[in-house]
Design a protein around this motif. Structure first.
Motif, mmCIF file in Angstrom:
data_model
loop_
_atom_site.group_PDB
_atom_site.id
_atom_site.type_symbol
_atom_site.label_atom_id
_atom_site.label_comp_id
_atom_site.label_asym_id
_atom_site.label_seq_id
_atom_site.Cartn_x
_atom_site.Cartn_y
_atom_site.Cartn_z
ATOM 1 N N LEU A 1 25.955 42.250 -2.806
ATOM 2 C CA LEU A 1 24.844 43.269 -2.280
ATOM 3 C C LEU A 1 25.547 43.839 -0.842
ATOM 4 N N TYR A 2 24.866 44.667 -0.254
ATOM 5 C CA TYR A 2 25.327 45.269 0.828
ATOM 6 C C TYR A 2 25.174 44.479 2.097
ATOM 7 N N THR A 3 24.446 43.492 1.912
ATOM 8 C CA THR A 3 24.068 42.508 2.970
ATOM 9 C C THR A 3 25.299 41.362 3.165
ATOM 10 N N VAL B 1 20.854 49.540 11.639
ATOM 11 C CA VAL B 1 20.120 50.386 11.316
ATOM 12 C C VAL B 1 19.917 51.324 12.374
ATOM 13 N N TYR B 2 20.044 51.195 13.553
ATOM 14 C CA TYR B 2 20.097 51.943 14.697
ATOM 15 C C TYR B 2 21.242 52.951 14.871
ATOM 16 N N PHE B 3 22.349 52.489 14.256
ATOM 17 C CA PHE B 3 23.532 53.463 14.185
ATOM 18 C C PHE B 3 23.267 54.581 13.178
ATOM 19 N N PHE C 1 17.571 38.181 14.705
ATOM 20 C CA PHE C 1 16.668 36.720 14.027
ATOM 21 C C PHE C 1 15.393 37.140 13.416
ATOM 22 N N HIS C 2 14.955 38.408 13.866
ATOM 23 C CA HIS C 2 13.560 39.091 13.168
ATOM 24 C C HIS C 2 14.108 39.104 11.634
ATOM 25 N N HIS C 3 15.179 39.303 11.170
ATOM 26 C CA HIS C 3 15.619 39.277 9.754
ATOM 27 C C HIS C 3 15.756 37.694 9.098
ATOM 28 N N GLY D 1 5.480 49.973 9.414
ATOM 29 C CA GLY D 1 6.014 48.638 8.311
ATOM 30 C C GLY D 1 7.089 47.818 9.163
ATOM 31 N N GLY D 2 7.768 48.445 10.086
ATOM 32 C CA GLY D 2 8.746 47.656 10.777
ATOM 33 C C GLY D 2 7.835 46.805 11.816
ATOM 34 N N ILE D 3 7.080 47.351 12.138
ATOM 35 C CA ILE D 3 6.206 46.496 13.566
ATOM 36 C C ILE D 3 5.564 45.222 12.634
ATOM 37 N N ILE D 4 4.973 45.660 11.368
ATOM 38 C CA ILE D 4 4.566 44.339 10.800
ATOM 39 C C ILE D 4 5.392 43.549 10.251
ATOM 40 N N ASN D 5 6.756 43.792 9.870
ATOM 41 C CA ASN D 5 7.938 42.858 9.500
ATOM 42 C C ASN D 5 8.018 42.099 10.601
ATOM 43 N N ALA D 6 8.170 42.713 11.839
ATOM 44 C CA ALA D 6 8.674 41.997 12.964
ATOM 45 C C ALA D 6 7.602 41.086 13.482
ATOM 46 N N SER D 7 6.463 41.249 13.102
ATOM 47 C CA SER D 7 5.392 40.478 13.748
ATOM 48 C C SER D 7 5.491 38.833 13.196
ATOM 49 N N LEU E 1 3.303 37.581 10.410
ATOM 50 C CA LEU E 1 3.072 38.521 9.116
ATOM 51 C C LEU E 1 4.517 38.659 8.314
ATOM 52 N N ASN E 2 5.630 38.230 8.887
ATOM 53 C CA ASN E 2 6.746 38.397 8.308
ATOM 54 C C ASN E 2 6.939 37.307 7.079
ATOM 55 N N GLU E 3 6.083 36.384 7.236
ATOM 56 C CA GLU E 3 5.832 35.291 5.956
ATOM 57 C C GLU E 3 5.436 35.910 4.632
ATOM 58 N N VAL F 1 5.596 39.213 3.911
ATOM 59 C CA VAL F 1 6.538 40.216 3.357
ATOM 60 C C VAL F 1 7.898 40.120 2.973
ATOM 61 N N HIS F 2 8.337 38.982 3.630
ATOM 62 C CA HIS F 2 9.891 38.721 3.620
ATOM 63 C C HIS F 2 10.325 38.460 2.151
ATOM 64 N N ASN F 3 11.638 39.014 1.908
ATOM 65 C CA ASN F 3 11.931 38.748 0.512
ATOM 66 C C ASN F 3 11.100 39.340 -0.729
ATOM 67 N N GLY G 1 10.573 48.556 0.037
ATOM 68 C CA GLY G 1 9.830 49.918 0.445
ATOM 69 C C GLY G 1 10.098 50.516 1.840
ATOM 70 N N HIS G 2 9.999 49.331 2.898
ATOM 71 C CA HIS G 2 10.344 49.538 4.109
ATOM 72 C C HIS G 2 11.632 50.469 4.436
ATOM 73 N N PHE G 3 12.773 49.726 4.063
ATOM 74 C CA PHE G 3 13.860 50.404 4.230
ATOM 75 C C PHE G 3 13.970 51.856 3.327
ATOM 76 N N HIS G 4 13.563 52.206 2.502
ATOM 77 C CA HIS G 4 13.412 53.466 1.870
ATOM 78 C C HIS G 4 12.632 54.375 2.564
ATOM 79 N N PRO H 1 9.177 39.868 -6.142
ATOM 80 C CA PRO H 1 10.298 39.554 -4.912
ATOM 81 C C PRO H 1 11.291 40.595 -5.154
ATOM 82 N N ARG H 2 11.801 40.772 -4.054
ATOM 83 C CA ARG H 2 13.211 41.658 -4.068
ATOM 84 C C ARG H 2 14.506 41.191 -4.635
ATOM 85 N N ARG H 3 15.406 41.959 -4.976
ATOM 86 C CA ARG H 3 16.943 41.656 -5.503
ATOM 87 C C ARG H 3 16.589 40.843 -6.767
HETATM 88 FE FE1 HAS Z 1 13.531 47.752 9.520
HETATM 89 C C1 HAS Z 1 14.201 45.196 7.742
HETATM 90 C C2 HAS Z 1 11.814 45.751 11.744
HETATM 91 C C3 HAS Z 1 13.099 50.249 11.937
HETATM 92 C C4 HAS Z 1 16.141 49.571 8.016
HETATM 93 N N1 HAS Z 1 14.657 47.417 8.023
HETATM 94 C C5 HAS Z 1 14.984 46.296 7.168
HETATM 95 C C6 HAS Z 1 15.936 46.364 6.323
HETATM 96 C C7 HAS Z 1 16.597 47.659 6.449
HETATM 97 C C8 HAS Z 1 15.739 48.260 7.816
HETATM 98 C C9 HAS Z 1 17.404 48.123 5.764
HETATM 99 O O1 HAS Z 1 11.321 42.673 11.719
HETATM 100 C C10 HAS Z 1 16.043 45.495 5.138
HETATM 101 C C11 HAS Z 1 17.410 44.736 5.358
HETATM 102 C C12 HAS Z 1 17.737 43.700 4.229
HETATM 103 O O2 HAS Z 1 18.369 44.321 3.204
HETATM 104 O O3 HAS Z 1 17.145 42.793 4.234
HETATM 105 N N2 HAS Z 1 12.404 48.069 11.498
HETATM 106 C C13 HAS Z 1 11.905 46.795 12.174
HETATM 107 C C14 HAS Z 1 11.212 47.446 13.360
HETATM 108 C C15 HAS Z 1 11.758 48.811 13.405
HETATM 109 C C16 HAS Z 1 12.390 48.992 12.487
HETATM 110 C C17 HAS Z 1 10.585 46.673 14.481
HETATM 111 N N3 HAS Z 1 14.404 49.422 9.909
HETATM 112 C C18 HAS Z 1 13.906 50.429 10.880
HETATM 113 C C19 HAS Z 1 14.775 51.624 10.810
HETATM 114 C C20 HAS Z 1 15.808 51.416 9.749
HETATM 115 C C21 HAS Z 1 15.175 50.137 9.143
HETATM 116 C C22 HAS Z 1 14.755 52.829 11.664
HETATM 117 C C23 HAS Z 1 16.688 52.324 9.280
HETATM 118 C C24 HAS Z 1 17.254 53.401 9.532
HETATM 119 N N4 HAS Z 1 12.986 45.867 9.535
HETATM 120 C C25 HAS Z 1 12.196 45.316 10.543
HETATM 121 C C26 HAS Z 1 12.235 43.699 10.018
HETATM 122 C C27 HAS Z 1 13.181 43.494 9.058
HETATM 123 C C28 HAS Z 1 13.436 44.913 8.450
HETATM 124 C C29 HAS Z 1 11.663 42.529 10.687
HETATM 125 C C30 HAS Z 1 13.222 42.307 8.115
HETATM 126 C C31 HAS Z 1 12.270 42.025 6.905
HETATM 127 C C32 HAS Z 1 12.582 40.747 6.533
HETATM 128 O O4 HAS Z 1 11.720 39.804 6.337
HETATM 129 O O5 HAS Z 1 13.368 40.687 5.691
HETATM 130 C C33 HAS Z 1 11.543 49.711 14.661
HETATM 131 O O6 HAS Z 1 12.518 50.322 15.139
HETATM 132 C C34 HAS Z 1 10.466 50.813 14.021
HETATM 133 C C35 HAS Z 1 9.877 51.776 15.437
HETATM 134 C C36 HAS Z 1 9.392 52.800 14.823
HETATM 135 C C37 HAS Z 1 8.367 53.619 15.172
HETATM 136 C C38 HAS Z 1 7.895 54.698 14.569
HETATM 137 C C39 HAS Z 1 8.090 56.049 15.837
HETATM 138 C C40 HAS Z 1 7.752 57.408 14.951
HETATM 139 C C41 HAS Z 1 8.571 58.392 15.057
HETATM 140 C C42 HAS Z 1 8.021 59.617 14.292
HETATM 141 C C43 HAS Z 1 6.955 60.341 14.819
HETATM 142 C C44 HAS Z 1 6.525 61.540 13.979
HETATM 143 C C45 HAS Z 1 6.304 62.871 14.295
HETATM 144 C C46 HAS Z 1 5.812 63.668 13.210
HETATM 145 C C47 HAS Z 1 6.607 63.515 15.697
HETATM 146 C C48 HAS Z 1 7.377 52.822 16.136
HETATM 147 C C49 HAS Z 1 9.446 58.382 15.975
HETATM 148 C C50 HAS Z 1 4.683 64.734 13.674
HETATM 149 C C51 HAS Z 1 3.532 64.409 12.899
HETATM 150 C C52 HAS Z 1 2.419 65.098 12.816
HETATM 151 C C53 HAS Z 1 1.240 64.548 11.852
HETATM 152 C C54 HAS Z 1 2.389 66.276 13.539
#
Ligand code: HAS
Length: 547
Positions: free
Chosen positions: A115-117, A219-221, A264-266, A345-351, A354-356, A358-360, A366-369, A431-433
């Protein structure tokens, strides 16, 4: 951008789309297997395809595309590359490509279905890790070449802030270089010795920790180049300036500080890490949400400013004045829209607790898509529509525009169906994977999974639409690569908005201050738990010594 710089950028983008082509095909197979619609031949394994899908799309497509975008923007904003910078970038490109080829050969030959991880206890052929090491080193060489280009610009413009594009590129590259230290450590000191038989045990907890030290900033890269497009390209398409130069720079600095000490949130359910450290990193994770909220604020601001300049009336009149017919904008707008549920969804995962839930589960898939697969990917598509024609000197033809519109809409529809099904199925316990879908014939599973969204068929329909949309994108890229050269009126521009740095504090560009604070936060969040994980290994505690 000069011809040799264009060639460098375009070559990177071409590799990105070659990986995209194969990676999306693997994605299509994925949903069909889960839906029991196809049976794989004996020589092909579910996890082999899953690994290829993740590596080719999440790692190869993104990285090459990002470098293609960086080369173009850095050459445009800071001037053409010197021979040294260009040569170093090519060396980086070749090292990275050699690594990618080795890695892909290992996956295709079934030697690296990890897997990619890829963290322990899964183990691949040693050459898989050697390939990965080459990929990272290649990105570092190219990254340092771009940083060198920036440094020589700064020397020639003493006391001035760099253009916003360059500032953002450098922040992203610094973040990348620091983040990679974790993956380099686990690959060099844990996996390669294990895979070549120099040692016969591996510290699983440490390998997961070092991986996620890298895995979250990874993911931020992906996200930051998309944010660069939101901050710099969107206002230009709207006909306004960047909302606030200092806000944009501060947001990027906050990512540099807070995106690394959060891995560690992962691992919220991993043994061997004290709850205190998990909680500390949960708090830091909530800090890294802030720059995304600042970005959302900025985006709404530019939308409203431009809409009101175009005489949009009332509270939401500006909304109707956005350039909906411009597919470059539409793609980026839909990308942002997906990031609203993606971020929630990310905020939910990080809480923590709540991570309990959704984890795995499929929820995480769905979140990463709807983070990398929609906001990031669709932003890259929106960039592709003008970037490839810009680099090739060909037009963004009427046919390509029409196809792009269909592509953007179908991608959104496919992603909506697939990711909603994944979120719902995940909440129901899928489950995933896992290659299987029957869940051991469990009665509950049979009734749970027959709703409209809680259904593997919905996931497969979404996945199929996504695949067709991906093929459309390939056609658009090919049209922009091989069509006739653009006439004078058809020449495609690099749409870069003006940003006014006159009231931006110079402190924001004092890199050593920010790198120092980032290092402090990383040490505070990781030093003791890593020491504890090493100690478990030393003392041979159960669960750490072998796998
Ligand atoms: Fe995540 C798992 C927490 C952001 C990718 N994340 C993953 C995995 C991937 C991934 C690939 O805490 C799976 C890894 C694996 O294979 O196991 N993620 C977060 C949090 C954020 C977050 C807190 N993730 C991302 C981003 C990703 C990404 C970005 C890829 C690019 N994530 C987690 C956690 C897990 C996790 C746990 C582990 C879960 C587990 O148990 O395995 C935050 O950065 C999110 C903050 C974002 C916001 C949204 C701001 C909204 C914006 C849009 C504005 C819209 C506009 C449109 C202006 C607060 C900027 C206007 C609309 C009108 C209607 C006019």
């Amino acid at each position: 951008v000069t011809k040799p710089d264009r060639k460098l950028a375009l070559t990177n983008i071409n590799i990105a789309y070659a990986a995209f082509l194969v990676g999306t095909l693997c994605g299509l197979l994925q949903v069909f297997i889960r839906n029991d619609a196809i049976q794989l031949p004996a020589w092909l394994d579910y996890y082999q395809i899953l690994t290829a899908h993740g590596v080719l799309l999440a790692l190869v497509f993104t990285t090459y595309f990002i470098f293609g975008f960086f080369y173009t923007g850095m050459s445009k904003t800071l001037g053409s590359f010197s021979d040294n910078v260009r040569m170093t970038s090519w060396i980086g490109f070749f090292v990275m490509t050699l690594g990618t080829i080795i890695t892909v050969i290992m996956i295709v030959s079934g030697e690296a279905s990890v897997l990619y991880t890829f963290y322990a206890p899964l183990q691949a052929n040693g050459f898989f890790y050697i390939g990965l090491a080459f990929v990272v080193v290649g990105t570092w060489i190219s990254g340092f070449a771009l940083i060198g280009h920036y440094v020589s610009w700064k020397k020639r413009h003493k006391g001035s802030l760099s253009p916003l594009f360059a500032f953002m590129t450098v922040t992203t590259l610094i973040l990348w270089i620091i983040a990679c230290l974790g993956v380099v450590a686990t690959v060099l000191f844990q996996f390669i010795p294990l895979a070549f038989g120099w040692v016969d045990t591996i510290n699983v907890g440490l390998s997961r920790t070092l991986f996620w030290y890298f895995g979250h900033p990874l993911v931020y890269f992906w996200l930051l180049p998309a944010y660069m497009a939101w901050y710099l390209i969107v206002p230009k398409l709207l006909g306004v300036n960047v909302f606030s130069d200092s806000l944009a720079r501060l947001a990027f600095i906050l990512f540099l500080l807070f995106s690394i000490p959060v891995g560690f949130h992962h691992q919220a359910v991993d043994p061997g890490i004290d709850h205190f450290w998990k909680f500390l990193q949960t708090v830091l994770t909530f800090m890294v949400i802030i720059p995304s909220l600042m970005t959302a604020f900025s985006m709404f601001a530019v939308f409203e400013i431009s809409g009101r300049e175009k005489k949009g009336k009332g509270l939401f009149g500006w909304f109707t004045k956005l350039p909906w017919r411009d597919v470059r904008f539409l793609s980026l707008f839909l990308a942002m829209l997906f990031f609203i549920p993606g971020g929630i969804g990310g905020i939910i995962n990080a809480s923590f607790q709540l991570n309990e839930v959704v984890h795995n589960t499929l929820w995480v898939v769905g979140h990463f898509h709807i983070t990398v697969g929609a906001p990031v990917a669709m932003t890259f598509y929106g960039l592709t529509f003008w970037l490839v024609p810009y680099l090739t000197g060909r037009p963004f033809s009427r046919l390509a525009k029409k196809l792009a519109l269909i592509q953007v809409i179908t991608w959104s529809l496919g992603m909506f169906l697939m990711s909603t099904a994944q979120h719902v199925l995940g909440l129901l316990g899928a489950p995933r994977r896992t290659a299987f879908t029957e869940y051991g014939g469990h009665e509950a599973a049979l009734t749970w999974f027959d709703g409209i969204f809680s259904n593997h068929v919905t996931m497969a329909v979404g996945g199929t639409i996504l695949f067709l949309s991906a093929m459309l994108l390939i056609v658009i890229v090919v049209i922009s690569l091989v069509g006739p050269k653009a006439t004078e009126e058809e020449i495609v521009e690099f749409p870069l908005a003006e940003s006014d740095p006159s009231s931006t504090p110079k402190l924001l560009e004092k890199w050593w201050v920010w790198i120092g604070i980032a290092a402090f936060l990383i040490i505070a969040a990781y030093a003791i738990p890593i020491a504890e994980l090493l100690h478990h290994m030393e003392s041979g505690s159960r669960g750490f010594r072998t796998w």
